[in-house]
Write a protein that holds these residues in place. Sequence first.
Motif, PDB file in Angstrom:
ATOM      1  N   LEU A  60     -25.893 -12.582   3.818  1.00  0.00           N
ATOM      2  CA  LEU A  60     -24.687 -13.359   4.526  1.00  0.00           C
ATOM      3  C   LEU A  60     -25.793 -14.301   4.840  1.00  0.00           C
ATOM      4  O   LEU A  60     -25.745 -15.594   4.255  1.00  0.00           O
ATOM      5  CB  LEU A  60     -24.356 -13.190   5.869  1.00  0.00           C
ATOM      6  N   ASP A  61     -26.785 -14.116   4.871  1.00  0.00           N
ATOM      7  CA  ASP A  61     -28.200 -14.718   5.132  1.00  0.00           C
ATOM      8  C   ASP A  61     -28.499 -15.612   3.414  1.00  0.00           C
ATOM      9  O   ASP A  61     -28.603 -16.822   3.672  1.00  0.00           O
ATOM     10  CB  ASP A  61     -29.813 -14.269   4.933  1.00  0.00           C
ATOM     11  N   TRP A  62     -28.383 -14.730   1.983  1.00  0.00           N
ATOM     12  CA  TRP A  62     -28.697 -14.993   1.189  1.00  0.00           C
ATOM     13  C   TRP A  62     -27.726 -16.370   0.982  1.00  0.00           C
ATOM     14  O   TRP A  62     -27.732 -17.810   0.096  1.00  0.00           O
ATOM     15  CB  TRP A  62     -27.883 -14.500  -0.069  1.00  0.00           C
ATOM     16  N   LEU A  63     -26.355 -16.370   1.387  1.00  0.00           N
ATOM     17  CA  LEU A  63     -25.200 -17.070   1.353  1.00  0.00           C
ATOM     18  C   LEU A  63     -25.073 -18.815   2.040  1.00  0.00           C
ATOM     19  O   LEU A  63     -25.291 -19.148   1.600  1.00  0.00           O
ATOM     20  CB  LEU A  63     -23.463 -16.603   1.288  1.00  0.00           C
ATOM     21  N   GLU A  64     -25.691 -18.315   3.485  1.00  0.00           N
ATOM     22  CA  GLU A  64     -26.107 -19.269   3.820  1.00  0.00           C
ATOM     23  C   GLU A  64     -26.850 -20.090   3.343  1.00  0.00           C
ATOM     24  O   GLU A  64     -27.457 -20.982   3.514  1.00  0.00           O
ATOM     25  CB  GLU A  64     -26.616 -19.442   5.060  1.00  0.00           C
ATOM     26  N   ALA A  65     -28.440 -19.478   2.763  1.00  0.00           N
ATOM     27  CA  ALA A  65     -29.743 -20.092   1.989  1.00  0.00           C
ATOM     28  C   ALA A  65     -29.176 -21.195   0.626  1.00  0.00           C
ATOM     29  O   ALA A  65     -29.287 -22.361   0.347  1.00  0.00           O
ATOM     30  CB  ALA A  65     -30.439 -19.338   1.629  1.00  0.00           C
ATOM     31  N   LYS A  66     -28.158 -19.910   0.010  1.00  0.00           N
ATOM     32  CA  LYS A  66     -27.735 -21.177  -0.967  1.00  0.00           C
ATOM     33  C   LYS A  66     -26.346 -21.876  -0.803  1.00  0.00           C
ATOM     34  O   LYS A  66     -26.330 -22.340  -1.715  1.00  0.00           O
ATOM     35  CB  LYS A  66     -27.558 -20.106  -2.090  1.00  0.00           C
ATOM     36  N   GLY A  67     -26.462 -22.396   0.390  1.00  0.00           N
ATOM     37  CA  GLY A  67     -24.913 -23.210   0.689  1.00  0.00           C
ATOM     38  C   GLY A  67     -24.019 -23.052   0.317  1.00  0.00           C
ATOM     39  O   GLY A  67     -22.710 -23.055  -0.565  1.00  0.00           O
ATOM     40  N   LEU A  68     -24.032 -21.225  -0.600  1.00  0.00           N
ATOM     41  CA  LEU A  68     -22.600 -20.346  -0.824  1.00  0.00           C
ATOM     42  C   LEU A  68     -21.898 -20.606   0.182  1.00  0.00           C
ATOM     43  O   LEU A  68     -20.481 -19.760   0.370  1.00  0.00           O
ATOM     44  CB  LEU A  68     -22.598 -20.129  -1.288  1.00  0.00           C
ATOM     45  N   ALA A  69     -22.384 -19.866   1.307  1.00  0.00           N
ATOM     46  CA  ALA A  69     -21.148 -19.104   2.541  1.00  0.00           C
ATOM     47  C   ALA A  69     -19.748 -20.318   3.080  1.00  0.00           C
ATOM     48  O   ALA A  69     -18.513 -18.984   3.116  1.00  0.00           O
ATOM     49  CB  ALA A  69     -22.004 -19.365   4.142  1.00  0.00           C
ATOM     50  N   GLU A  70     -19.556 -21.724   2.973  1.00  0.00           N
ATOM     51  CA  GLU A  70     -18.477 -22.331   3.281  1.00  0.00           C
ATOM     52  C   GLU A  70     -17.694 -22.201   1.894  1.00  0.00           C
ATOM     53  O   GLU A  70     -15.882 -22.131   1.993  1.00  0.00           O
ATOM     54  CB  GLU A  70     -18.809 -23.908   3.391  1.00  0.00           C
ATOM     55  N   ASP A  71     -18.210 -21.478   0.242  1.00  0.00           N
ATOM     56  CA  ASP A  71     -17.317 -21.639  -0.160  1.00  0.00           C
ATOM     57  C   ASP A  71     -17.030 -19.830  -0.117  1.00  0.00           C
ATOM     58  O   ASP A  71     -16.717 -19.694  -2.225  1.00  0.00           O
ATOM     59  CB  ASP A  71     -17.799 -22.155  -1.535  1.00  0.00           C
ATOM     60  N   THR A  72     -17.187 -18.929   0.415  1.00  0.00           N
ATOM     61  CA  THR A  72     -17.027 -17.248  -0.715  1.00  0.00           C
ATOM     62  C   THR A  72     -16.740 -16.949   0.768  1.00  0.00           C
ATOM     63  O   THR A  72     -16.515 -16.086   2.509  1.00  0.00           O
ATOM     64  CB  THR A  72     -18.430 -16.919   0.001  1.00  0.00           C
ATOM     65  N   LEU A  73     -15.649 -15.848   0.509  1.00  0.00           N
ATOM     66  CA  LEU A  73     -14.588 -15.166   1.130  1.00  0.00           C
ATOM     67  C   LEU A  73     -15.444 -13.530   1.188  1.00  0.00           C
ATOM     68  O   LEU A  73     -15.775 -12.932  -0.043  1.00  0.00           O
ATOM     69  CB  LEU A  73     -13.512 -14.785   0.676  1.00  0.00           C
TER      70      LEU A  73
END
Length: 604
Positions: A372-385
């Motif tokens: 979850l941290d990696w998704l946040e750091a890359k700006g991908l959290a909003e585009d990830t299920l």
Amino acid sequence: MISRRGFMGMAGLGLGALAAGPLVAAGQARKRPNIVFFLVDDMGWQDTEVPFYYKDGKPVTTTLNRRYAGKTPNMARLARRGMLFTDAYACAVCSPSRCSLMSGMNAARHRVTDWTLGVDQASRFTAHGEGLFPPRWSANGLQPPGTQPKGTCQPPWRTDAQGKFYQPAPDAPNPVAYAMTAPYTNALTFPMLLREAGYRTIHVGKAHWGTGSGGYNRTDSTLPSTPGADPRNLGFDVNIAGCEVGGPRNYRGDAHYGNKQYSQFATPGLDENGYYRDNVFLTDALTDMALRELERSHAAAPDRPFYLYMAHYALHAPLGNAQAWDHTRSDSPDPAKDTKNPNPKDGLKWNPMERNYGTLIKGMDDSLGKLLDWLEAKGLAEDTLVVFMADNGGLSISGRLAAANAPARAGKGSCYEGGTREPCIVAWPGKIRPGSVSHEPILIEDFYPTLLEAAGIPLPGPDRLAATPAGVHGDQPLRQVIDGESFLPVLTGARKTVRPDGAARPLLWHYPNYWGEGIPGAEYHFFSALRLGRWKLIYQHSDRALELYDLENDIGERDNLAAKHPETVARLRREMGRLMRERGAQMPHVGTADGPTVPFPDEH
């Protein structure tokens, strides 16, 4: 690229609950989502601080929730961001669940009704108990479309002259011959369809679909395998540590994850990354490899969607100190001296096995947090299920807590709720309302159509679905049919039920096998079960007994209401028989391996 040590030292962001803002408007354009499927092995419904038991619409904090308080903050974080399912189910053991997830088929249809391992392990047909013998189920597991009973393939792993693991290309020279005389099942998997649609597909950890012969840490590793043992043959571009193995021999890097001496259950492919030398715990090593691959894929093609299947070996046995003591989350192998994980003094069993189980839970949750941290750091959290799920109930035998899934009854391998009810959370920003809860029952094969619909990929028609050749399961081909139903409308809030008319749909479990743990009694062997709304009917193959439970008022399945509600029993047994026939359910044999078969529930 971020270093391994850098990733392993990342702390959780500790984000609070997201405000429940408006969801993405209907029809608003957005690209295909990234998908992370985080699957935990043998995790019980209550092995978390997050309450999954709801009574009268309100969460109930159980003794086990209190025991694991503070160990699963990232599960709680994910639940705040998405939807928690109180009534999510898998199969009672691992391979059937994983094959249903991959194929969209119910276990009664795909016939991988027990756990798989060795090529052509025909002895699995003669293991018996309760006076019954299993049918000729698909003991060679799931295979890619077009697989024939005889052929050649590369094993998923080999070792070079220096003893180092490598993965031969599927079309590399010197393939190994195989000849499957035990049945198997071909399937078009949903990762194959994701890959066709442009996804980068990444497998990390436990596969346990096809069969192999192990020996991957031997320089003469030319023992037979089958195509389904290699995740790359079932839709994955990348395979990290996956093969036919269903559990780890050892979680400890100082034991080379079971590879110091040959072991069928050793975890292959992690030897060149310093994990042995640094004594990195297996859960952390797999997480680090997943993050490396995500980083590499994102750097190469930042706009390409990815599917990460993060399938941990945790929380599977072994649980002893020699195999599962995690020195990074414990400061002494002696539970009495362990200040990082002191005895909670909650009245439950406390010994090295229970302490190690708790640290496995903590390591699993740390892994979720790092992703979850990696998704946040890359700006991908909003585009990830993101999906969090487990593959079967928590272990409640072999020295573990007798009530390891309380208030549910029994555990892994069982027909009761402790064997099949799972912790499940799904988060998708802008699509799923944060902090929402669903009481709609879902089954693991439902993810096949749900994730494809979320990705905007149509379900394959009958002409594309696989067929196992005639002669493997009898005179006719065994055809793939998608039994799962999409629950995307439940996730997005379009409706509360899977079916548009709001009707309860039947969920079927079928286990015509004798679980290899050798536990006597009807709780763990030879059963079929059906849930329809609040009611659950169990058909015990051993004595043809029927049990009826009201799950709304009796989650522990202690009060058998069959005698009090004969009309409900009659209705559910007819529905169970109908579904079993439609899906070609195999029944066990009575007395001998080729004796008469147990009748269907509506025949007796």
